[in-house]
Design a protein around this motif. Structure first.
Motif, PDB file in Angstrom:
ATOM      1  N   LEU A  56     -14.297 -11.310  -1.713  1.00 58.27           N
ATOM      2  CA  LEU A  56     -13.503 -10.629  -0.687  1.00 58.27           C
ATOM      3  C   LEU A  56     -14.385 -10.143   0.462  1.00 58.27           C
ATOM      4  N   ARG A  57     -15.557  -9.630   0.128  1.00 61.59           N
ATOM      5  CA  ARG A  57     -16.452  -9.136   1.182  1.00 61.59           C
ATOM      6  C   ARG A  57     -16.952 -10.283   2.065  1.00 61.59           C
ATOM      7  N   GLU A  58     -17.147 -11.438   1.466  1.00 53.96           N
ATOM      8  CA  GLU A  58     -17.569 -12.589   2.256  1.00 53.96           C
ATOM      9  C   GLU A  58     -16.440 -13.086   3.157  1.00 53.96           C
ATOM     10  N   ALA A  59     -15.222 -13.138   2.619  1.00 53.91           N
ATOM     11  CA  ALA A  59     -14.091 -13.688   3.378  1.00 53.91           C
ATOM     12  C   ALA A  59     -13.541 -12.700   4.401  1.00 53.91           C
ATOM     13  N   PHE A  60     -13.574 -11.407   4.068  1.00 54.03           N
ATOM     14  CA  PHE A  60     -12.962 -10.389   4.934  1.00 54.03           C
ATOM     15  C   PHE A  60     -13.917  -9.211   5.101  1.00 54.03           C
ATOM     16  N   PRO A  61     -15.036  -9.417   5.768  1.00 54.92           N
ATOM     17  CA  PRO A  61     -16.081  -8.387   5.835  1.00 54.92           C
ATOM     18  C   PRO A  61     -15.669  -7.117   6.566  1.00 54.92           C
ATOM     19  N   ASP A  62     -14.642  -7.202   7.394  1.00 54.88           N
ATOM     20  CA  ASP A  62     -14.248  -6.038   8.185  1.00 54.88           C
ATOM     21  C   ASP A  62     -13.118  -5.232   7.548  1.00 54.88           C
ATOM     22  N   VAL A  63     -12.636  -5.656   6.387  1.00 53.42           N
ATOM     23  CA  VAL A  63     -11.537  -4.957   5.730  1.00 53.42           C
ATOM     24  C   VAL A  63     -12.101  -4.064   4.626  1.00 53.42           C
ATOM     25  N   PRO A  64     -11.807  -2.773   4.626  1.00 51.79           N
ATOM     26  CA  PRO A  64     -12.299  -1.898   3.555  1.00 51.79           C
ATOM     27  C   PRO A  64     -11.856  -2.405   2.185  1.00 51.79           C
ATOM     28  N   LEU A  65     -12.732  -2.250   1.207  1.00 54.56           N
ATOM     29  CA  LEU A  65     -12.457  -2.714  -0.151  1.00 54.56           C
ATOM     30  C   LEU A  65     -12.541  -1.536  -1.123  1.00 54.56           C
ATOM     31  N   VAL A  66     -11.500  -1.383  -1.906  1.00 55.14           N
ATOM     32  CA  VAL A  66     -11.453  -0.380  -2.976  1.00 55.14           C
ATOM     33  C   VAL A  66     -11.333  -1.135  -4.291  1.00 55.14           C
ATOM     34  N   THR A  67     -12.215  -0.842  -5.230  1.00 55.92           N
ATOM     35  CA  THR A  67     -12.142  -1.507  -6.522  1.00 55.92           C
ATOM     36  C   THR A  67     -12.414  -0.508  -7.639  1.00 55.92           C
ATOM     37  N   GLU A  68     -11.698  -0.640  -8.721  1.00 53.56           N
ATOM     38  CA  GLU A  68     -11.796   0.325  -9.812  1.00 53.56           C
ATOM     39  C   GLU A  68     -13.222   0.494 -10.318  1.00 53.56           C
ATOM     40  N   GLU A  69     -13.947  -0.601 -10.418  1.00 53.51           N
ATOM     41  CA  GLU A  69     -15.250  -0.550 -11.071  1.00 53.51           C
ATOM     42  C   GLU A  69     -16.384  -0.105 -10.152  1.00 53.51           C
ATOM     43  N   GLN A  70     -16.089   0.217  -8.901  1.00 57.97           N
ATOM     44  CA  GLN A  70     -17.118   0.699  -7.981  1.00 57.97           C
ATOM     45  C   GLN A  70     -16.712   2.084  -7.479  1.00 57.97           C
ATOM     46  N   SER A  71     -17.194   3.101  -8.176  1.00 53.30           N
ATOM     47  CA  SER A  71     -16.756   4.464  -7.892  1.00 53.30           C
ATOM     48  C   SER A  71     -17.070   4.891  -6.468  1.00 53.30           C
ATOM     49  N   ALA A  72     -18.094   4.307  -5.863  1.00 56.67           N
ATOM     50  CA  ALA A  72     -18.428   4.665  -4.481  1.00 56.67           C
ATOM     51  C   ALA A  72     -17.299   4.314  -3.520  1.00 56.67           C
ATOM     52  N   SER A  73     -16.462   3.351  -3.900  1.00 51.46           N
ATOM     53  CA  SER A  73     -15.360   2.950  -3.015  1.00 51.46           C
ATOM     54  C   SER A  73     -14.180   3.912  -3.096  1.00 51.46           C
ATOM     55  N   HIS A  74     -14.181   4.823  -4.058  1.00 56.52           N
ATOM     56  CA  HIS A  74     -13.026   5.689  -4.274  1.00 56.52           C
ATOM     57  C   HIS A  74     -12.995   6.877  -3.328  1.00 56.52           C
ATOM     58  N   GLY A  75     -14.077   7.113  -2.603  1.00 55.83           N
ATOM     59  CA  GLY A  75     -14.118   8.244  -1.692  1.00 55.83           C
ATOM     60  C   GLY A  75     -13.631   7.936  -0.291  1.00 55.83           C
ATOM     61  N   GLN A  76     -13.204   6.694  -0.072  1.00 56.28           N
ATOM     62  CA  GLN A  76     -12.751   6.305   1.259  1.00 56.28           C
ATOM     63  C   GLN A  76     -11.413   6.954   1.595  1.00 56.28           C
ATOM     64  N   SER A  77     -11.166   7.137   2.885  1.00 52.56           N
ATOM     65  CA  SER A  77      -9.863   7.571   3.375  1.00 52.56           C
ATOM     66  C   SER A  77      -9.344   6.458   4.288  1.00 52.56           C
ATOM     67  N   VAL A  78      -8.490   5.619   3.731  1.00 53.15           N
ATOM     68  CA  VAL A  78      -8.034   4.424   4.438  1.00 53.15           C
ATOM     69  C   VAL A  78      -6.550   4.221   4.201  1.00 53.15           C
ATOM     70  N   SER A  79      -5.902   3.537   5.142  1.00 55.62           N
ATOM     71  CA  SER A  79      -4.488   3.194   4.964  1.00 55.62           C
ATOM     72  C   SER A  79      -4.271   1.685   4.940  1.00 55.62           C
ATOM     73  N   THR A  80      -5.256   0.920   5.448  1.00 55.60           N
ATOM     74  CA  THR A  80      -5.211  -0.539   5.396  1.00 55.60           C
ATOM     75  C   THR A  80      -6.479  -1.010   4.699  1.00 55.60           C
ATOM     76  N   PHE A  81      -6.328  -1.724   3.567  1.00 55.54           N
ATOM     77  CA  PHE A  81      -7.492  -2.049   2.751  1.00 55.54           C
ATOM     78  C   PHE A  81      -7.118  -3.083   1.692  1.00 55.54           C
ATOM     79  N   LEU A  82      -8.140  -3.708   1.133  1.00 56.52           N
ATOM     80  CA  LEU A  82      -8.007  -4.544  -0.053  1.00 56.52           C
ATOM     81  C   LEU A  82      -8.272  -3.671  -1.275  1.00 56.52           C
ATOM     82  N   ILE A  83      -7.544  -3.911  -2.363  1.00 55.15           N
ATOM     83  CA  ILE A  83      -7.725  -3.089  -3.558  1.00 55.15           C
ATOM     84  C   ILE A  83      -7.659  -3.976  -4.792  1.00 55.15           C
ATOM     85  N   VAL A  84      -8.572  -3.699  -5.731  1.00 56.42           N
ATOM     86  CA  VAL A  84      -8.800  -4.602  -6.863  1.00 56.42           C
ATOM     87  C   VAL A  84      -8.851  -3.834  -8.181  1.00 56.42           C
ATOM     88  N   ASP A  85      -8.145  -4.370  -9.167  1.00 63.07           N
ATOM     89  CA  ASP A  85      -8.399  -4.014 -10.558  1.00 63.07           C
ATOM     90  C   ASP A  85      -8.785  -5.316 -11.251  1.00 63.07           C
TER      91      ASP A  85
END
Length: 265
Positions: A56-85
């Motif tokens: 996803l980061r390679e295909a859409f580098p400008d879109v924020p990514l939230v994923t369960e297994e990366q806790s650092a991504s959970h602190g973002q404040s976003v309304s448009t994003f990719l999200i993964v479990d």
């Protein structure tokens, strides 16, 4: 967003992740560890996450990514994003019950508009097409060639004989108390985001969730259900469930065919 590209990328990454998950699932044994919130995690969760997040980061580098297994991504404040479990239903995976899924979704202004749910142990693949409509694909699931797809649509329910699906691993008395408010013809249990997909295909009319979930648990199934004409609403006031909430935590919710006559909580 190029939705045709998004559909192709999400589909391929979900299939690749599913292959890795099934490779580990087939092993004689695999390590299970507890995360900080005491939920279980396995090598399959982490391997699938690595595949999906890199793609996803390679295909859409400008879109924020939230994923369960990366806790650092959970602190973002976003309304448009990719999200993964990458592996929803880890408990089902550990118990080798097959009800686990790969989930990838794209949320725009708080609304899941595209998503894919892949259940590799059950050979079921659901996703939104480029136009946002929901389909189920059958066949051998080649990575770069789409197989046979059929549109899916929610049921026209009989409110005197509803088909209800509930969680397999998180069923509790509060859930049963709420379900008892309805006239139920058939009750089934399922794990992970498959419950959304059963409502999307008309195999169930109603899925209430009275318990803790996170947005990565629900966004992909929510998108598929919406694409099939369904709805996901808050349990308390029946307003639409929105995304991008603090820490990506959900309130209780209900997924349903719109013709179900909802009872008060």
């Amino acid at each position: 967003m190029d939705f045709d590209k998004l559909t192709k990328v999400m589909r391929k990454l979900a299939l690749l992740a599913g292959d890795k998950i099934m490779e580990i699932y087939a092993a004689d044994d695999f390590e299970v560890r507890a995360k900080s919130d005491e939920s279980p995690v396995t090598a399959a969760d982490e391997a699938a996450d690595a595949i999906i997040s890199a793609g996803l980061r390679e295909a859409f580098p400008d879109v924020p990514l939230v994923t369960e297994e990366q806790s650092a991504s959970h602190g973002q404040s976003v309304s448009t994003f990719l999200i993964v479990d990458p592996l929803d239903g880890t408990k089902e995976f550990i118990k080798r019950r097959g009800d686990f899924t790969v989930n990838i979704a794209y949320v725009v202004d708080g609304v899941p508009v595209r998503g894919i749910v892949y259940a590799p142990a059950k050979d079921r693949l659901f996703y939104t097409s480029a136009d946002g409509s929901a389909v189920e694909e059958t066949g051998e699931f080649a990575k770069d060639v789409v197989g046979n797809t059929k549109p899916i649509r929610v049921s026209v329910p009989d409110n005197d004989a509803l088909l209800v699906v509930a969680s397999k691993s998180h069923r509790d008395q509060a859930t049963d108390d709420y379900i008892s408010k309805y006239n139920v013809a058939d009750m089934k249990s399922a794990g992970s985001s498959l419950k959304f997909c059963l409502v999307a295909t008309g195999e169930a009319d109603l899925y209430p969730r009275v318990g803790r979930t996170m947005e990565w648990d629900t966004a992909a199934g929510h998108a598929v259900l919406t694409g099939a004409g369904g709805q996901v609403v808050r349990f308390d006031d029946h307003t639409p469930l929105v995304y991008g909430k603090p820490e990506f935590a959900n309130p209780f919710f209900i997924a349903l065919s719109p013709d179900v006559k909802l009872e008060k909580a």
